[in-house]
Write an enzyme that holds these catalytic residues in place. Structure first.
Site, short mmCIF file in Angstrom:
data_model
loop_
_atom_site.label_atom_id
_atom_site.label_comp_id
_atom_site.label_asym_id
_atom_site.label_seq_id
_atom_site.Cartn_x
_atom_site.Cartn_y
_atom_site.Cartn_z
N SER A 1 27.04 36.50 37.58
CA SER A 1 27.59 37.84 37.82
C SER A 1 26.55 38.83 38.33
O SER A 1 26.92 39.81 38.96
CB SER A 1 28.22 38.37 36.54
OG SER A 1 27.27 38.41 35.50
N HIS B 1 34.22 35.28 36.91
CA HIS B 1 34.05 36.02 38.17
C HIS B 1 34.59 35.24 39.36
O HIS B 1 34.10 35.39 40.48
CB HIS B 1 32.59 36.37 38.40
CG HIS B 1 32.15 37.59 37.67
ND1 HIS B 1 32.52 38.87 38.02
CD2 HIS B 1 31.39 37.73 36.56
CE1 HIS B 1 31.99 39.74 37.18
NE2 HIS B 1 31.31 39.08 36.29
N LYS C 1 39.31 40.71 34.52
CA LYS C 1 38.71 41.00 35.82
C LYS C 1 39.79 40.93 36.91
O LYS C 1 40.60 41.83 36.99
CB LYS C 1 37.53 40.06 36.05
CG LYS C 1 36.37 40.44 35.10
CD LYS C 1 35.12 39.62 35.27
CE LYS C 1 34.01 40.22 34.40
NZ LYS C 1 33.43 39.27 33.45
C1 LIG Z 1 32.99 39.27 32.06
C2 LIG Z 1 32.57 37.95 31.59
C3 LIG Z 1 32.83 37.52 30.29
C4 LIG Z 1 33.47 38.41 29.27
O1 LIG Z 1 34.84 38.54 29.53
P1 LIG Z 1 35.68 39.52 28.61
O2 LIG Z 1 37.06 38.97 28.69
O3 LIG Z 1 35.53 40.89 29.18
O4 LIG Z 1 35.11 39.42 27.24
C5 LIG Z 1 32.45 36.24 29.93
N1 LIG Z 1 31.83 35.43 30.79
C6 LIG Z 1 31.54 35.82 32.04
C7 LIG Z 1 30.84 34.88 32.96
C8 LIG Z 1 31.88 37.09 32.48
O5 LIG Z 1 31.59 37.48 33.71
#
Ligand SMILES: *Cc1c(COP(=O)(O)O)cnc(C)c1O
Length: 397
Positions: free
Chosen positions: A185, A213, A244
């Site tokens: 990310s 992502h 996301k």
């Molecule tokens: C954003 C993200 C998370 C966390 O996701 P949430 O549902 O907001 O807790 C976990 N792993 C990765 C790779 C992320 O980018």
């Protein structure tokens, strides 16, 4: 009375502030979108370049409608964890839908992907087992691994030689699990899944991919990084987020073979001891998956706008990480320089966020932008023009 702890924290906060490392939260006073209002800036409309809103679904009418209907039909909350009286039909419907979308046998929902990743390793791996993790993996994976008793190995980001070395060292262990983000990310780069699959196969290891992502917009039908590389059938465990591209509210999942998912329902602590997802979120997430699966037009615009931004900034001499992912990190090295660019862009009504230590390594500060399918070509042109004006801060030529 203030304690010694309060004084220590105050000193730490002051130090962060003096080094310009204090994170300041901007209050958004409009729905999440490519164009937003900040409470502090009143009527000024800002172009938002830093949401995980890759498909522009965060305030999509179809999702808002589905959530409304979900609220009307199912009420507000469940007031229970899943195994007591918190499993609503819509939870199972969403788990089944995610499984069909991701082409897996079963799926288990969590309150977030952070919860999914912190519950998974402890439930599946014991002291006889090993977990091998990419050095750039998400914080939730790092924390999840800390909670389990398996032997731990780490390899430098995407370094297949180091991965092979770890696989050799772990070869006496009972179960060996290689763990990677599908997309890293902070860098906007993909995991080398073909390389990982080949090595895992050779050494008899399992593979877990956190595709937070990527799910919804990478690969055919947005099925993610494994689908992009044609290795879906070689991934043993998939985790991801609903927070996301898939609407952006909240929720996470683990998806994979039915034995693994069934065991997580018995043993994953964030599943057993944390409240079940709001049903209205599940209804909207079902709508989000329906949209994402068919959203080739959105994915086409997303990649065109991403290309436009990446080429425009590279052409100006900025160092941009990654190849084609809508995460577009512009390296500044220095945290103050990143802050200066962000301020300069804000003066042109563009919202970007500077990232510095400890979110990225010391000396690797950057502006990380994220393109959305809801951005238009003019939006991206504005960003490039604003970077051009901010360039004196950065490019020493
Ligand atoms: C954003 C993200 C998370 C966390 O996701 P949430 O549902 O907001 O807790 C976990 N792993 C990765 C790779 C992320 O980018």
């Amino acid at each position: 009375m203030r304690s010694q702890l309060d004084g220590r924290i105050r000193d730490n906060l002051d130090e962060l502030s003096s080094r310009k490392l204090l994170k300041d939260e901007q209050e958004i006073a409009s729905p999440q979108s490519t164009h937003i209002h900040l409470r502090a800036l009143g009527e000024r409309e800002l172009l938002n370049m830093c949401a995980n809103n890759y498909l522009g679904l965060a305030n999509h009418p179809a999702l808002v409608r589905a959530a409304h209907a979900g609220l009307e039909r199912h009420g507000f909350g469940m007031s229970s964890v899943r195994f007591i009286c918190g499993t609503h039909s819509v939870h199972r419907a969403l788990e089944i839908r995610l499984s069909s979308y991701l082409r897996t046998e079963d799926t288990i929902l969590f309150g977030s992907c952070f919860d999914a990743n912190t519950g998974l390793f402890e439930a599946l791996l014991e002291a006889d087992d090993a977990v091998i993790s990419d050095s750039l993996n998400h914080a939730s994976i790092i924390d999840g691994i800390r909670l389990c008793k398996a032997k731990r190995f780490r390899y430098a980001n995407n370094d297949m030689n180091e991965l092979e070395h770890a696989l050799r060292e772990a070869s006496h262990c009972r179960t060996v699990l290689v763990v990677t983000d599908g997309v890293f990310s902070m860098d906007g780069t993909s995991a080398n899944l073909p390389g990982i699959c080949e090595l895992a196969k050779r050494y008899g290891a399992l593979i877990m991919v956190d595709d937070s992502h990527a799910v919804g917009f990478v690969g055919p039908e947005g099925r993610g990084t494994p689908a992009r590389y044609g290795v879906e059938d070689q991934i043993d465990i998939l985790t991801g987020t609903l927070g996301k591209a898939l609407g952006g509210a909240s929720g996470g999942y683990v998806s994979g073979r039915s034995e693994i998912i069934s065991w997580l329902r018995q043993r994953a602590r964030p599943y057993l001891f944390s409240n079940s997802l709001m049903p209205a979120i599940c209804e909207a997430s079902l709508a989000a998956i329906d949209l994402a699966e068919k959203a080739d037009d959105l994915r086409q615009n997303l990649s065109a706008r991403t290309r436009q931004l990446r080429q425009g900034l590279s052409g100006l001499g900025f160092q941009v990480l990654g190849n084609d992912h809508p995460i577009v990190p512009v390296m500044t090295g220095d945290a103050g320089v990143a802050l200066g660019i962000a301020e300069s862009l804000l003066a042109h009504d563009i919202l970007v966020v500077p990232f510095s230590y400890p979110v990225v390594p010391q000396g690797a500060a950057r502006i990380r932008m994220q393109v959305s399918a809801a951005h238009c070509a003019d939006d991206i042109e504005r960003v490039i023009a604003a970077f051009q004006l901010a360039r004196p801060h950065v490019v020493r030529s």
